[in-house]
Design a protein around this motif. Structure first.
Motif, PDB file in Angstrom:
ATOM      1  N   GLY A   1       0.061  51.657  84.790  1.00 26.43           N
ATOM      2  CA  GLY A   1       0.609  53.010  84.641  1.00 26.43           C
ATOM      3  C   GLY A   1      -0.392  53.936  83.980  1.00 26.43           C
ATOM      4  N   ASP A   2      -0.161  55.246  84.145  1.00 27.04           N
ATOM      5  CA  ASP A   2      -1.057  56.252  83.569  1.00 27.04           C
ATOM      6  C   ASP A   2      -1.166  56.073  82.061  1.00 27.04           C
ATOM      7  N   GLY A   3      -2.389  56.052  81.563  1.00 28.43           N
ATOM      8  CA  GLY A   3      -2.643  55.907  80.137  1.00 28.43           C
ATOM      9  C   GLY A   3      -2.657  54.471  79.655  1.00 28.43           C
ATOM     10  N   PHE A   4      -2.303  53.514  80.517  1.00 25.74           N
ATOM     11  CA  PHE A   4      -2.244  52.120  80.099  1.00 25.74           C
ATOM     12  C   PHE A   4      -3.278  51.242  80.795  1.00 25.74           C
ATOM     13  N   ASN A   5      -3.827  51.701  81.922  1.00 23.16           N
ATOM     14  CA  ASN A   5      -4.879  50.939  82.590  1.00 23.16           C
ATOM     15  C   ASN A   5      -6.077  50.853  81.659  1.00 23.16           C
ATOM     16  N   GLN A   6      -6.780  49.741  81.712  1.00 19.47           N
ATOM     17  CA  GLN A   6      -7.892  49.523  80.803  1.00 19.47           C
ATOM     18  C   GLN A   6      -9.140  49.131  81.575  1.00 19.47           C
ATOM     19  N   ASN A   7     -10.283  49.562  81.044  1.00 17.19           N
ATOM     20  CA  ASN A   7     -11.569  49.222  81.619  1.00 17.19           C
ATOM     21  C   ASN A   7     -12.587  49.324  80.488  1.00 17.19           C
ATOM     22  N   PHE A   8     -12.926  48.183  79.875  1.00 18.03           N
ATOM     23  CA  PHE A   8     -13.831  48.227  78.734  1.00 18.03           C
ATOM     24  C   PHE A   8     -14.679  46.967  78.657  1.00 18.03           C
ATOM     25  N   ILE A   9     -15.762  47.068  77.901  1.00 17.88           N
ATOM     26  CA  ILE A   9     -16.671  45.943  77.661  1.00 17.88           C
ATOM     27  C   ILE A   9     -16.635  45.606  76.181  1.00 17.88           C
ATOM     28  N   LEU A  10     -16.448  44.341  75.885  1.00 15.78           N
ATOM     29  CA  LEU A  10     -16.484  43.847  74.515  1.00 15.78           C
ATOM     30  C   LEU A  10     -17.753  43.004  74.377  1.00 15.78           C
ATOM     31  N   TRP A  11     -18.724  43.506  73.596  1.00 17.86           N
ATOM     32  CA  TRP A  11     -20.028  42.859  73.470  1.00 17.86           C
ATOM     33  C   TRP A  11     -20.252  42.461  72.016  1.00 17.86           C
ATOM     34  N   ASN A  12     -20.602  41.200  71.804  1.00 18.28           N
ATOM     35  CA  ASN A  12     -20.889  40.643  70.485  1.00 18.28           C
ATOM     36  C   ASN A  12     -22.275  40.009  70.511  1.00 18.28           C
ATOM     37  N   ALA A  13     -22.930  39.965  69.354  1.00 22.02           N
ATOM     38  CA  ALA A  13     -24.257  39.340  69.281  1.00 22.02           C
ATOM     39  C   ALA A  13     -24.503  38.838  67.869  1.00 22.02           C
ATOM     40  N   SER A  14     -25.438  37.896  67.753  1.00 23.47           N
ATOM     41  CA  SER A  14     -25.825  37.403  66.435  1.00 23.47           C
ATOM     42  C   SER A  14     -27.268  36.917  66.456  1.00 23.47           C
ATOM     43  N   ILE A  15     -27.851  36.939  65.277  1.00 25.08           N
ATOM     44  CA  ILE A  15     -29.168  36.354  65.058  1.00 25.08           C
ATOM     45  C   ILE A  15     -29.001  35.429  63.855  1.00 25.08           C
ATOM     46  N   ALA A  16     -29.600  34.250  63.939  1.00 24.57           N
ATOM     47  CA  ALA A  16     -29.404  33.249  62.895  1.00 24.57           C
ATOM     48  C   ALA A  16     -30.694  32.498  62.626  1.00 24.57           C
TER      49      ALA A  16
ATOM     50  N   ILE B   1       1.198  48.500  71.930  1.00 29.43           N
ATOM     51  CA  ILE B   1      -0.111  49.017  71.524  1.00 29.43           C
ATOM     52  C   ILE B   1      -0.395  48.446  70.149  1.00 29.43           C
ATOM     53  N   THR B   2      -1.498  47.715  70.027  1.00 24.14           N
ATOM     54  CA  THR B   2      -1.835  47.032  68.790  1.00 24.14           C
ATOM     55  C   THR B   2      -3.144  47.576  68.243  1.00 24.14           C
ATOM     56  N   ASN B   3      -3.216  47.805  66.943  1.00 24.41           N
ATOM     57  CA  ASN B   3      -4.478  48.198  66.312  1.00 24.41           C
ATOM     58  C   ASN B   3      -5.400  46.990  66.273  1.00 24.41           C
ATOM     59  N   VAL B   4      -6.642  47.188  66.654  1.00 27.10           N
ATOM     60  CA  VAL B   4      -7.620  46.112  66.628  1.00 27.10           C
ATOM     61  C   VAL B   4      -8.858  46.575  65.865  1.00 27.10           C
ATOM     62  N   LEU B   5      -9.566  45.619  65.296  1.00 26.42           N
ATOM     63  CA  LEU B   5     -10.838  45.949  64.672  1.00 26.42           C
ATOM     64  C   LEU B   5     -11.821  46.342  65.753  1.00 26.42           C
ATOM     65  N   GLN B   6     -12.552  47.402  65.496  1.00 22.41           N
ATOM     66  CA  GLN B   6     -13.625  47.720  66.419  1.00 22.41           C
ATOM     67  C   GLN B   6     -14.924  47.246  65.785  1.00 22.41           C
ATOM     68  N   ARG B   7     -16.024  47.909  65.983  1.00 14.40           N
ATOM     69  CA  ARG B   7     -17.327  47.418  65.559  1.00 14.40           C
ATOM     70  C   ARG B   7     -17.327  47.022  64.079  1.00 14.40           C
ATOM     71  N   TYR B   8     -17.823  45.814  63.821  1.00 17.89           N
ATOM     72  CA  TYR B   8     -18.013  45.378  62.445  1.00 17.89           C
ATOM     73  C   TYR B   8     -19.128  44.338  62.386  1.00 17.89           C
ATOM     74  N   PHE B   9     -19.655  44.175  61.199  1.00 19.13           N
ATOM     75  CA  PHE B   9     -20.749  43.245  60.940  1.00 19.13           C
ATOM     76  C   PHE B   9     -20.241  42.142  60.021  1.00 19.13           C
ATOM     77  N   MET B  10     -20.834  40.961  60.146  1.00 21.79           N
ATOM     78  CA  MET B  10     -20.424  39.852  59.295  1.00 21.79           C
ATOM     79  C   MET B  10     -21.640  38.954  59.031  1.00 21.79           C
ATOM     80  N   VAL B  11     -21.735  38.478  57.806  1.00 24.61           N
ATOM     81  CA  VAL B  11     -22.729  37.470  57.446  1.00 24.61           C
ATOM     82  C   VAL B  11     -21.990  36.159  57.357  1.00 24.61           C
ATOM     83  N   GLN B  12     -22.562  35.124  57.970  1.00 24.37           N
ATOM     84  CA  GLN B  12     -21.886  33.830  58.042  1.00 24.37           C
ATOM     85  C   GLN B  12     -22.824  32.723  57.619  1.00 24.37           C
ATOM     86  N   SER B  13     -22.309  31.791  56.869  1.00 17.38           N
ATOM     87  CA  SER B  13     -23.069  30.618  56.466  1.00 17.38           C
ATOM     88  C   SER B  13     -22.324  29.374  56.930  1.00 17.38           C
TER      89      SER B  13
END
Length: 172
Positions: free
Chosen positions: A105-120, A158-170
């Motif tokens: 339906g109008d306003g509900f169709n979606q077309n997006f790219i979710l891209w994640n990356a890391s360097i370790a 309609i759910t709120n989601v985290l958008q761009r964020y950074f994280m340090v992981q060990s």
């Protein structure tokens, strides 16, 4: 064998006929669905790995009484995942997922790219640990809208989601 990879295909189909009462009248919700997908995954080495996949699914519902609740929609999900260990302790990882929904339906169709990356970097004796910097939703396009169609109502979530964020992981 030439590119040391596996190629897999998948196909599915389903048909459901669900009875329900609307104002004391019997309604049948007829729901044919189907999907087709392909995956290419590597077996190159422990230092280089990738996966490419795509799946297209079509779903529809046709009601015998309440035709306004009929629905048809298409979902396409394509993914790429890449791992590279170019030097002894350096590791790059990235994954991207393209989501496409049509027919919601109008306003509900979606077309997006979710891209994640890391360097370790691998740490400790025998490289048993890892210290990483991760970036989620690099393009800032993540969203969550869904619709549920039944024989008696249409529900929008309609759910709120985290958008761009950074994280340090060990890891150890």
């Amino acid at each position: 064998k030439a590119i040391k990879s596996n190629l897999n295909f998948n196909i599915s189909a389903n048909y459901a006929r669900t009875p329900g009462l609307i104002n004391d009248q019997l309604n049948y919700a007829n729901s044919p669905t189907g999907s087709l997908g392909i995956t290419l995954s590597s077996n190159i080495s422990t230092k280089l790995d990738f996966t490419l996949s795509t799946t297209t699914a079509y779903s529809s519902t046709f009601n015998t009484l309440n035709m306004t609740s009929n629905s048809r929609f298409l979902n396409q999900n394509s993914k790429i995942r890449f791992y590279w260990n170019p030097w002894k302790t350096l590791v790059f990882r990235t994954d991207a997922s393209h989501q496409f929904y049509s027919g919601l339906g109008d306003g509900f169709n979606q077309n997006f790219i979710l891209w994640n990356a890391s360097i370790a970097t691998k740490v400790f004796k025998n490289q048993q640990g890892e210290l990483s910097l991760l970036v989620f939703d690099i393009l800032g396009q993540n969203n969550s809208i869904s619709r549920n169609f039944t024989e008696t109502y249409i529900e929008t979530n309609i759910t709120n989601v985290l958008q761009r964020y950074f994280m340090v992981q060990s890891l150890y």
